[in-house]
Write a protein that holds these residues in place. Structure first.
Motif, PDB file in Angstrom:
ATOM      1  N   GLU A   1       0.828  -1.210   0.000  1.00 34.42           N
ATOM      2  CA  GLU A   1       0.000   0.000   0.000  1.00 34.42           C
ATOM      3  C   GLU A   1       0.858   1.254   0.000  1.00 34.42           C
ATOM      4  OE1 GLU A   1      -3.355   0.321  -0.333  1.00 34.42           O
ATOM      5  OE2 GLU A   1      -3.200  -1.816  -0.776  1.00 34.42           O
TER       6      GLU A   1
ATOM      7  N   SER B   1       0.672   7.467  -0.134  1.00 35.81           N
ATOM      8  CA  SER B   1      -0.258   7.165   0.955  1.00 35.81           C
ATOM      9  C   SER B   1      -0.330   8.272   1.996  1.00 35.81           C
ATOM     10  CB  SER B   1       0.147   5.846   1.644  1.00 35.81           C
ATOM     11  OG  SER B   1       1.420   5.967   2.241  1.00 35.81           O
TER      12      SER B   1
ATOM     13  N   ASN C   1      -5.637   7.392   4.135  1.00 35.78           N
ATOM     14  CA  ASN C   1      -4.756   6.237   4.275  1.00 35.78           C
ATOM     15  C   ASN C   1      -4.174   6.115   5.679  1.00 35.78           C
ATOM     16  OD1 ASN C   1      -4.898   5.298   1.526  1.00 35.78           O
ATOM     17  ND2 ASN C   1      -3.663   7.069   0.953  1.00 35.78           N
TER      18      ASN C   1
ATOM     19  N   SER D   1      -9.772   3.122   6.305  1.00 37.26           N
ATOM     20  CA  SER D   1      -8.937   3.346   5.118  1.00 37.26           C
ATOM     21  C   SER D   1      -9.259   2.352   4.011  1.00 37.26           C
ATOM     22  CB  SER D   1      -7.456   3.254   5.494  1.00 37.26           C
ATOM     23  OG  SER D   1      -7.084   4.330   6.336  1.00 37.26           O
TER      24      SER D   1
ATOM     25  N   ASN E   1     -10.481   3.700   0.343  1.00 35.45           N
ATOM     26  CA  ASN E   1      -9.743   3.332  -0.859  1.00 35.45           C
ATOM     27  C   ASN E   1     -10.635   2.599  -1.853  1.00 35.45           C
ATOM     28  OD1 ASN E   1      -6.378   3.426  -0.832  1.00 35.45           O
ATOM     29  ND2 ASN E   1      -7.351   3.825   1.132  1.00 35.45           N
TER      30      ASN E   1
ATOM     31  N   ASN F   1     -12.792   5.221  -3.512  1.00 34.81           N
ATOM     32  CA  ASN F   1     -12.020   6.009  -4.469  1.00 34.81           C
ATOM     33  C   ASN F   1     -11.778   5.231  -5.757  1.00 34.81           C
ATOM     34  OD1 ASN F   1     -11.869   8.184  -2.720  1.00 34.81           O
ATOM     35  ND2 ASN F   1      -9.892   7.570  -1.867  1.00 34.81           N
ATOM     36  N   GLU F   2     -11.479   3.940  -5.622  1.00 32.45           N
ATOM     37  CA  GLU F   2     -11.272   3.118  -6.820  1.00 32.45           C
ATOM     38  C   GLU F   2     -12.558   2.988  -7.622  1.00 32.45           C
ATOM     39  OE1 GLU F   2      -9.619  -0.573  -5.614  1.00 32.45           O
ATOM     40  OE2 GLU F   2      -7.771   0.310  -4.801  1.00 32.45           O
TER      41      GLU F   2
END
Length: 411
Positions: A348, A354, A359, A396, A400, A403-404
């Protein structure tokens, strides 16, 4: 990837979950208050377990859990640990192996709560500040109760609990640093001042408690942050942050000079935190225990102390402790999830920048993994010391994934 409809809009239970999560973290901090540490009858554990169970029930969505990144594979490895514990118990080996079951399941529970609970980044900002304030109050009370002032004592003031408190301080400092430097544009001026003040007090408490492993871990995390910023061509941001911290330290130093405070005593304060009463053995006997563990592994590599009858004190290194206790055969089920954690965190940090508050979970988990090199129970226990870390890791993981998903939708 998690579909957008898998996260419900805020319901009436959202406020309840935010309150419960705040109380849970406050109880984790207050469990180290002298009132509870020095009492044989008073304990907050029952309340911590009850609130954790309530939050798990409120956020137990099997489909969403199976769609999470990282956790399904980690849960599978945890099941291997449980199976190994039951097998060893059934054949009369290592009854203490059963204690590994709750130790590895608690992080899974906390990750589920952190991932599924409807807690936003803004909510986490407030909760984190409340937790840090609680930690400052509790550990300052410890210092005043056992020493009477913020000064370096010849003896450690909290016994074995000092190490757990050091972990909590390191996690809180790293999380606050990330909040301030990666999220400062979204913080009001008053919130920035409060965050910086808390950072200063937390660091002072950590030095006073002589939590040397925690201090070194914070320094290592700062170096990793700098290297990552250089990699992503953002070193100018790091130097800007360094100027802010340096400027604040300079202002504090000037104020101390004007007030007539003896500056050399500051140097002595930090020096004694590391070296007081440690001229003979800086490692406080830990190196001798590590050597004894290596000797056990040499004599009984496959089964360790399960068949090699020798009594050694607790080894302050997770890998050495488990291999010396259970041998390679017994430790193997425990090493799989441990190295999977390491692999996941390193990946990561390598694949992207990050250094954002979203994150934060990867950074606080990095704290646990680094300290596991000098402490025996980490990265999984004690539960009160790792609660914040695994909750933030769940947060987190969710951010993530979202966001993806947004990037896929844009494409």
């Amino acid at each position: 990837h998690i579909p957008s409809h898998s996260f419900p809009t805020r319901r009436s239970s959202d406020l309840l979950q935010r309150v419960l999560l705040t109380i849970l973290l406050m109880l984790a901090a207050f469990s180290y208050h002298p009132l509870f540490l020095q009492s044989e009858t008073l304990s907050l554990n029952l309340y911590v377990y009850a609130i954790t169970l309530m939050l798990l029930l409120l956020n137990f969505y099997p489909k969403r859990i199976l769609n999470m990144r990282f956790l399904p594979a980690f849960l599978l490895l945890a099941m291997v640990v449980i199976a190994a514990a039951l097998v060893f118990k059934s054949i009369g080996f290592a009854g203490e192996y059963l204690s590994e079951i709750p130790a590895i399941l608690l992080p899974c529970v906390l990750m589920i709560i952190g991932h599924n609970a409807p807690i936003s980044t803004k909510d986490w900002t407030v909760i984190l500040l409340i937790y840090c304030a609680s930690l400052i109050f509790v550990l300052s009370t410890q210092i005043m109760t056992n020493i009477g002032a913020f000064q370096i004592a010849e003896e450690y003031i909290m016994g074995s609990e000092k190490n757990a408190a050091g972990v909590m301080l390191a996690v809180a400092i790293v999380a606050l640093l990330l909040l301030y430097f990666a999220h400062r544009d979204k913080l009001s001026l008053s919130m920035r001042c409060v965050t910086l003040a808390m950072l200063a007090v937390l660091f002072l408490v950590m030095v006073t408690l002589r939590a040397r492993g925690a201090m070194l871990t914070v320094v290592i995390c700062a170096i990793i942050a700098f290297l990552q910023m250089c990699r992503f061509k953002r070193e100018t941001h790091f130097f800007r942050y360094l100027k802010i911290l340096g400027g604040g330290a300079l202002v504090l130093l000037l104020l101390l000079l004007v007030s007539g405070f003896p500056i050399m005593s500051i140097y002595d304060y930090f020096y004694d935190s590391f070296f007081l009463n440690k001229t003979g053995d800086f490692s406080s006997g830990r190196m001798d225990r590590n050597i004894a563990a290596i000797e056990v592994i040499r004599e009984s590599p496959l089964w360790g102390r399960m068949v090699y009858n020798i009594d050694i004190k607790w080894v302050h290194n997770y890998l050495l402790l488990k291999i010396s206790d259970y041998g390679i055969v017994g430790a193997l089920p425990l090493l799989f999830p441990y190295f999977y954690l390491i692999f996941f965190v390193v990946r990561e940090h390598q694949k992207k920048n990050s250094f954002t508050f979203e994150n934060v979970g990867f950074w606080v988990l990095l704290v646990l993994l680094i300290i596991s090199l000098v402490e025996p129970s980490l990265p999984y226990a004690p539960g009160t010391a790792v609660t914040l870390s695994y909750l933030l890791l769940g947060f987190s993981l969710r951010q993530n994934s979202l966001n993806e998903e947004k990037k896929l939708n844009l494409n």
